[in-house]
Write a protein that holds these residues in place. Structure first.
Motif, PDB file in Angstrom:
ATOM      1  N   SER A  55       0.948  -1.278   0.102  1.00 58.23           N
ATOM      2  CA  SER A  55       0.395   0.195   0.269  1.00 58.23           C
ATOM      3  C   SER A  55       0.935   1.563   0.145  1.00 58.23           C
ATOM      4  O   SER A  55       1.529   1.025   0.773  1.00 58.23           O
ATOM      5  N   LYS A  56       0.579   2.517  -0.517  1.00 56.27           N
ATOM      6  CA  LYS A  56       1.489   3.440  -1.369  1.00 56.27           C
ATOM      7  C   LYS A  56       1.171   4.637  -0.140  1.00 56.27           C
ATOM      8  O   LYS A  56       2.062   4.910   0.269  1.00 56.27           O
ATOM      9  N   PRO A  57       0.402   4.296   0.962  1.00 54.05           N
ATOM     10  CA  PRO A  57       0.097   5.127   2.250  1.00 54.05           C
ATOM     11  C   PRO A  57       1.045   4.274   3.463  1.00 54.05           C
ATOM     12  O   PRO A  57       1.508   5.467   4.168  1.00 54.05           O
ATOM     13  N   VAL A  58       0.549   3.631   3.363  1.00 50.79           N
ATOM     14  CA  VAL A  58       1.862   3.026   4.042  1.00 50.79           C
ATOM     15  C   VAL A  58       2.738   3.036   4.148  1.00 50.79           C
ATOM     16  O   VAL A  58       3.891   2.904   4.989  1.00 50.79           O
ATOM     17  N   ARG A  59       3.612   2.801   2.658  1.00 53.81           N
ATOM     18  CA  ARG A  59       4.454   2.570   2.530  1.00 53.81           C
ATOM     19  C   ARG A  59       5.115   4.537   2.638  1.00 53.81           C
ATOM     20  O   ARG A  59       6.460   4.633   3.768  1.00 53.81           O
ATOM     21  N   LEU A  60       4.094   5.330   2.159  1.00 55.00           N
ATOM     22  CA  LEU A  60       4.661   6.415   2.808  1.00 55.00           C
ATOM     23  C   LEU A  60       4.868   7.383   4.459  1.00 55.00           C
ATOM     24  O   LEU A  60       6.243   7.801   4.653  1.00 55.00           O
ATOM     25  N   GLY A  61       3.898   6.601   4.938  1.00 55.98           N
ATOM     26  CA  GLY A  61       3.314   6.882   6.529  1.00 55.98           C
ATOM     27  C   GLY A  61       4.964   5.544   6.894  1.00 55.98           C
ATOM     28  O   GLY A  61       5.785   6.184   7.571  1.00 55.98           O
ATOM     29  N   MET A  62       5.299   4.741   7.082  1.00 55.93           N
ATOM     30  CA  MET A  62       5.994   3.952   7.315  1.00 55.93           C
ATOM     31  C   MET A  62       7.687   4.976   7.232  1.00 55.93           C
ATOM     32  O   MET A  62       8.456   4.828   8.023  1.00 55.93           O
ATOM     33  N   GLY A  63       8.227   5.639   5.907  1.00 58.84           N
ATOM     34  CA  GLY A  63       9.178   6.416   5.545  1.00 58.84           C
ATOM     35  C   GLY A  63       9.481   7.614   5.949  1.00 58.84           C
ATOM     36  O   GLY A  63      10.591   7.763   7.215  1.00 58.84           O
ATOM     37  N   ILE A  64       8.764   8.339   6.617  1.00 56.87           N
ATOM     38  CA  ILE A  64       8.544   9.715   6.861  1.00 56.87           C
ATOM     39  C   ILE A  64       9.060   8.906   8.544  1.00 56.87           C
ATOM     40  O   ILE A  64       9.541   9.698   9.114  1.00 56.87           O
ATOM     41  N   LEU A  65       7.803   7.624   9.255  1.00 53.31           N
ATOM     42  CA  LEU A  65       7.997   7.568  10.636  1.00 53.31           C
ATOM     43  C   LEU A  65       9.761   6.808  10.391  1.00 53.31           C
ATOM     44  O   LEU A  65      10.493   7.809  12.010  1.00 53.31           O
ATOM     45  N   LEU A  66      10.783   6.008   9.890  1.00 56.91           N
ATOM     46  CA  LEU A  66      11.810   6.570   9.733  1.00 56.91           C
ATOM     47  C   LEU A  66      12.945   7.149   9.914  1.00 56.91           C
ATOM     48  O   LEU A  66      14.005   7.439  10.503  1.00 56.91           O
ATOM     49  N   VAL A  67      11.907   8.643   9.197  1.00 59.46           N
ATOM     50  CA  VAL A  67      13.492   9.008   8.488  1.00 59.46           C
ATOM     51  C   VAL A  67      12.969  10.192   9.526  1.00 59.46           C
ATOM     52  O   VAL A  67      14.064  10.603  11.093  1.00 59.46           O
ATOM     53  N   ALA A  68      12.439  10.040  10.151  1.00 64.29           N
ATOM     54  CA  ALA A  68      11.733  11.545  11.721  1.00 64.29           C
ATOM     55  C   ALA A  68      12.377  10.195  12.635  1.00 64.29           C
ATOM     56  O   ALA A  68      12.903  11.137  13.706  1.00 64.29           O
ATOM     57  N   GLY A  69      12.037   9.360  13.568  1.00 67.19           N
ATOM     58  CA  GLY A  69      12.711   8.633  13.946  1.00 67.19           C
ATOM     59  C   GLY A  69      14.039   8.628  13.735  1.00 67.19           C
ATOM     60  O   GLY A  69      15.166   9.191  15.090  1.00 67.19           O
ATOM     61  N   GLY A  70      14.798   8.841  12.927  1.00 64.24           N
ATOM     62  CA  GLY A  70      16.319   9.025  13.233  1.00 64.24           C
ATOM     63  C   GLY A  70      16.902  10.164  13.064  1.00 64.24           C
ATOM     64  O   GLY A  70      17.995   9.977  13.398  1.00 64.24           O
ATOM     65  N   LEU A  71      15.867  11.055  13.244  1.00 63.09           N
ATOM     66  CA  LEU A  71      16.667  12.369  13.358  1.00 63.09           C
ATOM     67  C   LEU A  71      16.623  12.691  15.148  1.00 63.09           C
ATOM     68  O   LEU A  71      17.093  13.052  15.090  1.00 63.09           O
ATOM     69  N   LEU A  72      15.541  11.214  15.548  1.00 58.54           N
ATOM     70  CA  LEU A  72      15.728  11.403  16.983  1.00 58.54           C
ATOM     71  C   LEU A  72      16.887  10.231  17.730  1.00 58.54           C
ATOM     72  O   LEU A  72      16.518   9.770  18.536  1.00 58.54           O
ATOM     73  N   GLY A  73      18.231   9.541  16.372  1.00 54.86           N
ATOM     74  CA  GLY A  73      18.462   8.795  16.807  1.00 54.86           C
ATOM     75  C   GLY A  73      19.216   8.978  17.989  1.00 54.86           C
ATOM     76  O   GLY A  73      20.629   7.831  18.445  1.00 54.86           O
ATOM     77  N   PHE A  74      19.595  10.443  18.588  1.00 55.44           N
ATOM     78  CA  PHE A  74      20.634  10.449  19.782  1.00 55.44           C
ATOM     79  C   PHE A  74      19.744   9.468  20.901  1.00 55.44           C
ATOM     80  O   PHE A  74      20.391   9.403  21.761  1.00 55.44           O
ATOM     81  N   LEU A  75      18.228   9.250  21.051  1.00 55.92           N
ATOM     82  CA  LEU A  75      17.613   8.666  21.957  1.00 55.92           C
ATOM     83  C   LEU A  75      18.079   7.120  22.137  1.00 55.92           C
ATOM     84  O   LEU A  75      18.474   6.409  21.218  1.00 55.92           O
ATOM     85  N   PRO A  76      18.151   6.489  23.003  1.00 54.83           N
ATOM     86  CA  PRO A  76      18.538   5.076  23.093  1.00 54.83           C
ATOM     87  C   PRO A  76      17.752   3.875  22.139  1.00 54.83           C
ATOM     88  O   PRO A  76      18.840   3.540  21.662  1.00 54.83           O
ATOM     89  N   VAL A  77      16.378   4.111  21.977  1.00 47.63           N
ATOM     90  CA  VAL A  77      16.147   3.234  21.143  1.00 47.63           C
ATOM     91  C   VAL A  77      15.954   3.647  20.203  1.00 47.63           C
ATOM     92  O   VAL A  77      16.190   2.203  18.864  1.00 47.63           O
ATOM     93  N   LEU A  78      16.173   4.476  19.449  1.00 45.74           N
ATOM     94  CA  LEU A  78      16.148   5.212  17.902  1.00 45.74           C
ATOM     95  C   LEU A  78      17.690   4.984  17.178  1.00 45.74           C
ATOM     96  O   LEU A  78      18.233   4.929  18.977  1.00 45.74           O
ATOM     97  N   GLY A  79      17.733   4.861  16.416  1.00 44.99           N
ATOM     98  CA  GLY A  79      19.142   5.420  15.609  1.00 44.99           C
ATOM     99  C   GLY A  79      19.010   5.734  14.354  1.00 44.99           C
ATOM    100  O   GLY A  79      18.447   5.981  13.981  1.00 44.99           O
ATOM    101  N   PHE A  80      20.194   6.714  13.512  1.00 41.46           N
ATOM    102  CA  PHE A  80      20.682   7.350  13.007  1.00 41.46           C
ATOM    103  C   PHE A  80      20.855   6.259  12.037  1.00 41.46           C
ATOM    104  O   PHE A  80      20.399   7.307  10.503  1.00 41.46           O
ATOM    105  N   TRP A  81      20.652   5.120  11.757  1.00 39.01           N
ATOM    106  CA  TRP A  81      19.961   4.110  10.456  1.00 39.01           C
ATOM    107  C   TRP A  81      18.938   4.268  10.282  1.00 39.01           C
ATOM    108  O   TRP A  81      18.618   3.984   8.794  1.00 39.01           O
ATOM    109  N   MET A  82      18.301   5.235  10.566  1.00 42.18           N
ATOM    110  CA  MET A  82      16.942   4.872  10.046  1.00 42.18           C
ATOM    111  C   MET A  82      17.172   5.485   9.176  1.00 42.18           C
ATOM    112  O   MET A  82      15.764   5.744   8.428  1.00 42.18           O
ATOM    113  N   ILE A  83      17.332   6.823   9.234  1.00 43.44           N
ATOM    114  CA  ILE A  83      17.076   7.668   8.196  1.00 43.44           C
ATOM    115  C   ILE A  83      17.871   7.344   6.605  1.00 43.44           C
ATOM    116  O   ILE A  83      16.264   7.167   5.954  1.00 43.44           O
TER     117      ILE A  83
END
Length: 77
Positions: free
Chosen positions: A4-32
């Motif tokens: 599903s295109k909307p699911v892919r777009l949402g997942m991609g945006i969440l991964l990039v946004a989570g990667g920007l918070l990569g300094f937090l313990p659970v998230l990482g810069f690898w997500m960008i």
């Protein structure tokens, strides 16, 4: 990769946004880069960036793999 295109777009945006918070313990810069890869399926701009990066990477590898001419004299220092 979701079909599903909307699911892919949402997942991609969440991964990039989570990667920007990569300094937090659970998230990482690898997500960008992973998020951009997911977004490149649907967004032509990101697809162009991915393709340019791929071409640059392969050209760089080819330049490093090219052996130095053994018959030429060494450079004077």
């Amino acid at each position: 990769m979701p079909r599903s295109k909307p699911v892919r777009l949402g997942m991609g945006i969440l991964l990039v946004a989570g990667g920007l918070l990569g300094f937090l313990p659970v998230l990482g810069f690898w997500m960008i880069p992973l998020g951009f890869f997911v977004l490149s399926v649907d967004l032509p701009v990101v697809r162009r960036w991915r393709r340019q990066l791929t071409v640059w990477w392969h050209r760089r590898k080819e330049r490093k793999a090219t052996p130095v001419d053994a018959d030429s004299p060494p450079k004077a220092e």
